[in-house]
Design a protein around this motif. Sequence first.
Motif, PDB file in Angstrom:
ATOM      1  N   LEU B  61      53.952   2.701  67.703  1.00 38.02           N
ATOM      2  CA  LEU B  61      53.734   4.026  68.293  1.00 38.02           C
ATOM      3  C   LEU B  61      53.063   4.962  67.301  1.00 38.02           C
ATOM      4  CD1 LEU B  61      56.867   4.984  70.414  1.00 38.02           C
ATOM      5  CD2 LEU B  61      54.466   4.995  71.114  1.00 38.02           C
ATOM      6  N   LEU B  62      53.564   4.935  66.060  1.00 39.16           N
ATOM      7  CA  LEU B  62      52.967   5.788  65.017  1.00 39.16           C
ATOM      8  C   LEU B  62      51.492   5.455  64.834  1.00 39.16           C
ATOM      9  CD1 LEU B  62      55.428   6.072  61.991  1.00 39.16           C
ATOM     10  CD2 LEU B  62      54.321   7.923  63.214  1.00 39.16           C
ATOM     11  N   ALA B  63      51.232   4.150  64.735  1.00 34.68           N
ATOM     12  CA  ALA B  63      49.849   3.711  64.563  1.00 34.68           C
ATOM     13  C   ALA B  63      49.001   4.158  65.739  1.00 34.68           C
ATOM     14  CB  ALA B  63      49.790   2.197  64.398  1.00 34.68           C
ATOM     15  N   ALA B  64      49.551   4.014  66.929  1.00 36.38           N
ATOM     16  CA  ALA B  64      48.812   4.402  68.135  1.00 36.38           C
ATOM     17  C   ALA B  64      48.528   5.894  68.115  1.00 36.38           C
ATOM     18  CB  ALA B  64      49.601   4.018  69.381  1.00 36.38           C
ATOM     19  N   LEU B  65      49.533   6.662  67.734  1.00 28.57           N
ATOM     20  CA  LEU B  65      49.352   8.112  67.676  1.00 28.57           C
ATOM     21  C   LEU B  65      48.227   8.465  66.715  1.00 28.57           C
ATOM     22  CD1 LEU B  65      50.594  10.980  68.390  1.00 28.57           C
ATOM     23  CD2 LEU B  65      51.741  10.786  66.188  1.00 28.57           C
ATOM     24  N   PHE B  66      48.224   7.792  65.547  1.00 28.48           N
ATOM     25  CA  PHE B  66      47.212   8.096  64.542  1.00 28.48           C
ATOM     26  C   PHE B  66      45.820   7.736  65.051  1.00 28.48           C
ATOM     27  CE2 PHE B  66      44.683   7.369  60.758  1.00 28.48           C
ATOM     28  CZ  PHE B  66      44.929   8.540  60.069  1.00 28.48           C
ATOM     29  N   VAL B  67      45.724   6.550  65.626  1.00 30.05           N
ATOM     30  CA  VAL B  67      44.411   6.115  66.121  1.00 30.05           C
ATOM     31  C   VAL B  67      43.938   7.037  67.233  1.00 30.05           C
ATOM     32  CG1 VAL B  67      43.207   4.253  67.307  1.00 30.05           C
ATOM     33  CG2 VAL B  67      44.770   3.734  65.424  1.00 30.05           C
ATOM     34  N   PHE B  68      44.872   7.401  68.100  1.00 31.95           N
ATOM     35  CA  PHE B  68      44.540   8.235  69.247  1.00 31.95           C
ATOM     36  C   PHE B  68      44.043   9.609  68.804  1.00 31.95           C
ATOM     37  CE2 PHE B  68      46.089  11.319  72.481  1.00 31.95           C
ATOM     38  CZ  PHE B  68      45.193  10.971  73.472  1.00 31.95           C
ATOM     39  N   ARG B  69      44.663  10.152  67.768  1.00 33.76           N
ATOM     40  CA  ARG B  69      44.307  11.501  67.340  1.00 33.76           C
ATOM     41  C   ARG B  69      43.260  11.512  66.235  1.00 33.76           C
ATOM     42  NH1 ARG B  69      44.545  15.393  70.209  1.00 33.76           N
ATOM     43  NH2 ARG B  69      45.109  16.924  68.619  1.00 33.76           N
ATOM     44  N   PHE B  70      42.726  10.334  65.869  1.00 29.20           N
ATOM     45  CA  PHE B  70      41.856  10.282  64.708  1.00 29.20           C
ATOM     46  C   PHE B  70      40.609  11.157  64.864  1.00 29.20           C
ATOM     47  CE2 PHE B  70      38.471   8.474  62.081  1.00 29.20           C
ATOM     48  CZ  PHE B  70      39.087   8.527  60.847  1.00 29.20           C
ATOM     49  N   ASP B  71      39.969  11.072  66.051  1.00 25.45           N
ATOM     50  CA  ASP B  71      38.755  11.855  66.270  1.00 25.45           C
ATOM     51  C   ASP B  71      39.036  13.339  66.147  1.00 25.45           C
ATOM     52  OD1 ASP B  71      37.112   9.733  66.466  1.00 25.45           O
ATOM     53  OD2 ASP B  71      37.387   9.500  68.641  1.00 25.45           O
ATOM     54  N   ALA B  72      40.159  13.745  66.734  1.00 22.27           N
ATOM     55  CA  ALA B  72      40.534  15.157  66.665  1.00 22.27           C
ATOM     56  C   ALA B  72      40.795  15.550  65.212  1.00 22.27           C
ATOM     57  CB  ALA B  72      41.787  15.405  67.507  1.00 22.27           C
ATOM     58  N   LEU B  73      41.397  14.630  64.486  1.00 22.89           N
ATOM     59  CA  LEU B  73      41.696  14.901  63.083  1.00 22.89           C
ATOM     60  C   LEU B  73      40.413  15.142  62.300  1.00 22.89           C
ATOM     61  CD1 LEU B  73      43.914  14.827  60.807  1.00 22.89           C
ATOM     62  CD2 LEU B  73      43.214  12.476  60.439  1.00 22.89           C
ATOM     63  N   VAL B  74      39.403  14.335  62.598  1.00 21.79           N
ATOM     64  CA  VAL B  74      38.153  14.471  61.867  1.00 21.79           C
ATOM     65  C   VAL B  74      37.479  15.795  62.200  1.00 21.79           C
ATOM     66  CG1 VAL B  74      35.835  13.526  61.622  1.00 21.79           C
ATOM     67  CG2 VAL B  74      37.806  12.009  61.601  1.00 21.79           C
ATOM     68  N   THR B  75      37.509  16.175  63.486  1.00 22.34           N
ATOM     69  CA  THR B  75      36.812  17.411  63.849  1.00 22.34           C
ATOM     70  C   THR B  75      37.587  18.642  63.396  1.00 22.34           C
ATOM     71  OG1 THR B  75      37.644  16.868  66.017  1.00 22.34           O
ATOM     72  CG2 THR B  75      35.266  16.823  65.744  1.00 22.34           C
ATOM     73  N   ARG B 237      35.894  14.182  55.157  1.00 26.00           N
ATOM     74  CA  ARG B 237      36.407  15.533  54.993  1.00 26.00           C
ATOM     75  C   ARG B 237      37.844  15.492  54.478  1.00 26.00           C
ATOM     76  NH1 ARG B 237      35.539  18.853  60.378  1.00 26.00           N
ATOM     77  NH2 ARG B 237      33.363  18.633  59.754  1.00 26.00           N
ATOM     78  N   TRP B 238      38.160  16.415  53.592  1.00 25.27           N
ATOM     79  CA  TRP B 238      39.515  16.557  53.077  1.00 25.27           C
ATOM     80  C   TRP B 238      40.440  16.941  54.214  1.00 25.27           C
ATOM     81  CZ3 TRP B 238      42.225  15.205  49.074  1.00 25.27           C
ATOM     82  CH2 TRP B 238      43.449  15.836  48.828  1.00 25.27           C
ATOM     83  N   PRO B 239      41.645  16.402  54.389  1.00 22.67           N
ATOM     84  CA  PRO B 239      42.221  15.261  53.694  1.00 22.67           C
ATOM     85  C   PRO B 239      42.273  14.019  54.589  1.00 22.67           C
ATOM     86  CG  PRO B 239      43.947  16.580  54.660  1.00 22.67           C
ATOM     87  CD  PRO B 239      42.648  17.040  55.265  1.00 22.67           C
ATOM     88  N   VAL B 240      41.241  13.790  55.386  1.00 23.92           N
ATOM     89  CA  VAL B 240      41.310  12.717  56.380  1.00 23.92           C
ATOM     90  C   VAL B 240      41.567  11.357  55.732  1.00 23.92           C
ATOM     91  CG1 VAL B 240      40.006  11.499  58.150  1.00 23.92           C
ATOM     92  CG2 VAL B 240      39.829  13.975  57.976  1.00 23.92           C
ATOM     93  N   THR B 241      40.821  11.073  54.651  1.00 26.77           N
ATOM     94  CA  THR B 241      40.973   9.739  54.040  1.00 26.77           C
ATOM     95  C   THR B 241      42.355   9.574  53.424  1.00 26.77           C
ATOM     96  OG1 THR B 241      40.009  10.641  52.030  1.00 26.77           O
ATOM     97  CG2 THR B 241      38.534   9.475  53.498  1.00 26.77           C
ATOM     98  N   ILE B 242      42.872  10.667  52.858  1.00 26.32           N
ATOM     99  CA  ILE B 242      44.200  10.597  52.245  1.00 26.32           C
ATOM    100  C   ILE B 242      45.225  10.294  53.339  1.00 26.32           C
ATOM    101  CG2 ILE B 242      45.919  11.871  50.910  1.00 26.32           C
ATOM    102  CD1 ILE B 242      43.451  11.574  49.321  1.00 26.32           C
ATOM    103  N   LEU B 243      45.087  11.012  54.456  1.00 26.63           N
ATOM    104  CA  LEU B 243      46.037  10.832  55.551  1.00 26.63           C
ATOM    105  C   LEU B 243      45.945   9.411  56.105  1.00 26.63           C
ATOM    106  CD1 LEU B 243      47.958  12.984  56.534  1.00 26.63           C
ATOM    107  CD2 LEU B 243      46.551  13.241  58.548  1.00 26.63           C
ATOM    108  N   CYS B 244      44.722   8.914  56.175  1.00 23.12           N
ATOM    109  CA  CYS B 244      44.523   7.518  56.606  1.00 23.12           C
ATOM    110  C   CYS B 244      45.289   6.586  55.684  1.00 23.12           C
ATOM    111  CB  CYS B 244      43.050   7.144  56.495  1.00 23.12           C
ATOM    112  SG  CYS B 244      42.162   7.359  57.980  1.00 23.12           S
ATOM    113  N   GLY B 245      45.101   6.810  54.374  1.00 23.14           N
ATOM    114  CA  GLY B 245      45.771   5.967  53.401  1.00 23.14           C
ATOM    115  C   GLY B 245      47.276   6.068  53.540  1.00 23.14           C
ATOM    116  N   ILE B 246      47.771   7.294  53.750  1.00 25.70           N
ATOM    117  CA  ILE B 246      49.218   7.486  53.870  1.00 25.70           C
ATOM    118  C   ILE B 246      49.745   6.706  55.069  1.00 25.70           C
ATOM    119  CG2 ILE B 246      50.982   9.193  54.449  1.00 25.70           C
ATOM    120  CD1 ILE B 246      49.433  11.187  52.742  1.00 25.70           C
TER     121      ILE B 246
END
Lengths: 1068, 268
Positions: B61-75, B237-246
């Motif tokens: 579920l966590l992974a799904a949430l992250f993937v689902f919101r990834f585009d929004a996170l980037v923008t 963009r800060w901190p997208v990659t960090i959050l991805c890594g986390i």
Amino acid sequence: MPPPNPTKGKAPPPLDYKPISSQYAAAKQAKAASEADHDRHVTLRERQREALEAARKKSYETRWLWTVGFWIWMLCIHLVGIAYFTSGFLLTRLILDEKSICDAPPTLNISSSPIHILPPWKGKGTVDGGCWHPKTFERAVIVLIDALRYDFTVPVGDDAAFHDAFPFMYDAAIRSPNNAFLRPFIADPPTATLQRLKGLTTGTLPTFVDVGSSFSGTAIEEDNLLMQLRDAGKRIVHLGDDTWDALFPGYFEGNLSRPYDSFNVWDLHTVDNGVVEHIFPLMGRTSEWDLLIGHCLGVDHAGHRYGPDHPEMTKKLRQMDTFVRDLAETIDDDTLLIVMGDHGMDSKGDHGGESDEEIESAVWMYSSRSVFGRTKPEFVTPPSTAKTRPVNQIDLVPTLALLLGIPIPYNNLGRPIEEAFSGPAGNSWGNLAAAERTAAAGLKRYQASYFAARNIEQATTPGSPTDLWNQAEDLVLDTKGKNKPDWAAVYSAFAAYQQETLQRCKSLWARFDLKNMILGIVIMALGVVALLVYVSRGEDDDDDIIDDPELDAAEKSLQMQGFKAEGEASPGEDLEKRMVSAALFGALPVLGGGLLQAYLSGVGDYHRGVGFAALTSIATVMVTLFESRETLFRLVPRTLWGWMAVVFTLSQSIGFASNSYTIWEDSILVFFITTFGFVTALFALRLPSLADRYLSIYHSVLFVLLGRLASFSKLCREEQMPYCTSTYYASATSSTSAPWQLAIPFLVVLILPSIVKAYLVPTRSYEGMAPTWISYAFRAGLFMSAVYWALDAVGNGNWIDGIPDKLLKNFSVYTAQTVLSLALVAGTTAFVWAPPCVSIITSATRAGHAQVTVLGYGNAHGARYLLLPLNILGACILLSKPMGGGALALMAWQILSLAEILDLNALTASPIGPVMLAVLGAFHFFTTGHQAVLSSIQWDSAFIPLFTLRYPWSPLAVALNTFAGQIVATTAVPLLVLWKVGPKKKGLLERVSRALGVLVAYYAVEALATMAWAGWLRRHLMLYRVFSPKFMTAAVALLVVDIVGIVVSLAGVRCNTMAISEVFGWAE
Amino acid sequence: MPLIDPVTMSSSIAKGAVAQAQAQAQVQSPSKGKEASWTLLPVQIKQTPAAQAARHSLPALLAALFVFRFDALVTDPVSTMITAIPAVAALQLGYALVCLPVVGSQTAKPGRKPRPGEKNLKKIVNSDGTSPNAPIATLLSLLLTLFSTPLLHAAMVLFGAPALSHTAHTLLCAAHLAVLALFPLFYAHGVDGAAWVALASFRAPLDEPFGGLAGALVGAWLGAVPIPLDWDREWQRWPVTILCGIYGGYLLGRVLGGTVGFGRRLAA
């Protein structure tokens, strides 16, 4: 037995070590006497002991010499590797000796029956009438304003100090377009004055190798404008920058010329005032000269010293404005006046690289006659930026040659400037086409001889220069026959040919000697492997050297009885000796053979012998290493710390393959420093003692915080924009310190000595000479450097009226010299003669026994050695400007914390210590206001302790300023090994040498990686902006580290061990 | 003469005795320190069916949430991270409540053979009113998570995150890290000093929460790697990659820590 005299022990600790040692010996004797009763036996033992001490001292000195020998060999390997790579990598161009001849225009040879665009003119083929083209002017005045950026000369309309202060040339070009024109003038990098003068007189592209000789120019031997003029019997007068004298020795009229010292960037006015003073009288004596060159340096120096955005720059530009205005008044009808810059300056006023701001300069030509024209009406207004309608700097060469009627220099690649040949009405297309064709023919002739000399076939495919040339010639034939010839088309055709050829030449000269590059890389790589194998003698060996005092005593007594002085040798003790012998054995025959072969064959390739000698000596050294069971397998790290050392070194070096990681190296180093601090803080929790835990965490956090604090001091490189804010200077367009930054040196005075003291007090090592030297001498030195920078700011900002500039400069230079002599001369003397930082107290115990207490015993080696890095630090702080000095103070604090962390976590033998030191050194290269670009070299630091350029002191000052971080790191290597080490420890020299090996390995891997990447990416767009300067920085840093390691660190360890052993007896 | 005291060389016998005693103490104490962290047991996931189901479904579920919101996170990183916090916190809360044993419920098994009488003592302590209390532990863990967020923020700044700008970005990133990696640990270990020393010095045995922490830290560290590249991608963009890594590191660490790595130690 009576207790020894107690008053003697309570006397204040004397400062000289002789008294201490005699006191110590006395105390020791008293104690010995109290324990043993037969005196004769004691004297016998004493004599044996002395003999043993002497033998141990001798063996130490021998071992030290062999170790130094090994490091000199390493330095040689690095030198040879770097030199080899550089000789293949930095562009080389074949210099042709042919000269252009007046009555042999290049248009003659191009076809059997040459067609001429222009009808014959009077005096054709002579200098009087014009050799290859009708001449326009009798003589010319060239005013070269160094670092005149294009935007200084056009209206911009903002508040910047460097804008709108020099309007005359722009206004004149608009007011009377037939008398004057102004165009952007694009320099070919490197944008150093010497290279530019070569380009401006020969018309060729400079090569990168020349950069190194900028400090002392070498004479131009190629065909050039001045040579043509001199050979035609013209008289040349030169005023200003003496670089011209170096390039053209004996060319100038001795009684009229006035050369001035060019590198004194502190002096904004002497050169300019000299030029102004001497040029106007000459304008009335036009019969005595034919070419007058005035080279003004004030704008360049104002840029270097203050940055463009400074009131001094406004003043300087206004002075130039008045000067050019007045000079134009005196120009007669037969004289051409050219005002131009040789390059621009970057946002901080420096130059050398190839950023847009550095290459964009301006050229302005003026005649009192109506000569100049525009082919289109909109060209009357000079372009608002240098991006529109720029002229190449090499274009000046054919333009000036044709205007003055002399032949175009043989190697010229430029084309005539349109305005100068298009006639007042702007429609003399025939004249323009003729000029263009003459230049193009010269270019073709040059190409033909160049290709012949290099044995290269010229391409004839469509679009190639040959094809374009044939098209243009056909067009000439066609047009010549027509009634209303369209010379404009011919002009464009030749222009296209010239541009294509120029492009070809640029890519042709970006030709590398792969063989030499690969050989250089191989030598470096093998050198790194040999170094790593040497270093990897490993942590295990350290445990073999047992520090048990009882064992030592037993060994000693054995030796005393057996009286075998040299017999005993700890494992690996003579490894250095064997390696150096092997290196010589491997190198000498090949070196000798190579030299002999080169001598016999007469080719002169002496360097080959050196290269192969390096390879064979590495091979023999490797064999020796493998014989003594040193293998590469030991290199695989077995601990987290080992892995960290490897990751920090390798990931950084691999990252240099990407321009992004090279550009952001400073941020990456902060990341590594913080990573190390966090890991040590977490691992401190594994320490058994609670106090050690807290101390270790404290120092780790401190280490990280100080590093992050220091990271706020930075000077951004162009590529980091807009994600970076420079803080090193007052603003991004300045090179002076802001007033608040002047507080930093004074803070350092207050804090740094106390910090150092605080690190010595816990081990009771703030004894002996330490209080005097650290609290008084070191502090006084820091105070004087703070005063120096305050005076400097007073002078820069003209804060106090009425103080003559000269007085201020005198005072500050002498202050700086005092600081440097205190730090380097007095400091070294004090370090050599200082007693150990210990205090000996003899007292009686309640039981009535003699008790000798040595305060500071546990850190006897480290505390005393610390004085040496402090001296070097003092010198570097002065030379690094206020911000850099503050950063270096933070670095010193970090180093002390690092030493504590390593000691608490028992990591002194791990490679992570020296690697972190190397990371710190690399990091503080950036915090002291540098970047891996040529323009960030702070040349003005040469004038902190000097009035004029003096060898070798000026380059030394610049080196100390540039590599302050690496130098301080290298001098601190022994500190990590010696910190909290008592006088009875053995094998310290080997440990220091190995720690130095790790540090050098870090820089060597970096140099090797940047070298390999620069070679691999030699066609990359960013080669000259990113990879090449990074390689040069890394290579020079490696050599600096090698030299400092030998001259300071190893020599320092020797002095230190001597002084300690003199007092405590030889343990080595 | 025997030279003993490392700081002030002293030949006195009395001093020597002290030093000897110290040396003895030093010899003993490492084993003591070892004992403290060695007795820490891996956190066992509850054996209830719900817990076993949740342990597999929640990471997904966590992974799904992250993937689902990834585009929004980037923008729009800030607002996306703000809106995601409650959801992530709810998932983690559910994970803690359903799967993890609350602090104190998992009594430490003695690592060595108990001496007579010792067991009794322990039992007394345990039954001394400190029985596990899930709601209080949850509340406390949430509070601790909240307090640790600024510390993580400071740590990120030390690693080179922008110090003066992008405060909201960094703080929210730290909050995500705290909720993901620290909250389950607070729930399972409370404020047990010895446990935290073992965790922080990476001597604790691997389990789901600790694996998650180690993974998230390594992931965050590696997340900084692509930032400097000049690829001009939005996701740099800060901190997208960090959050991805986390997120990536946390999920991987949690799963591995609960399965293959369970009970193993990262370092000896």
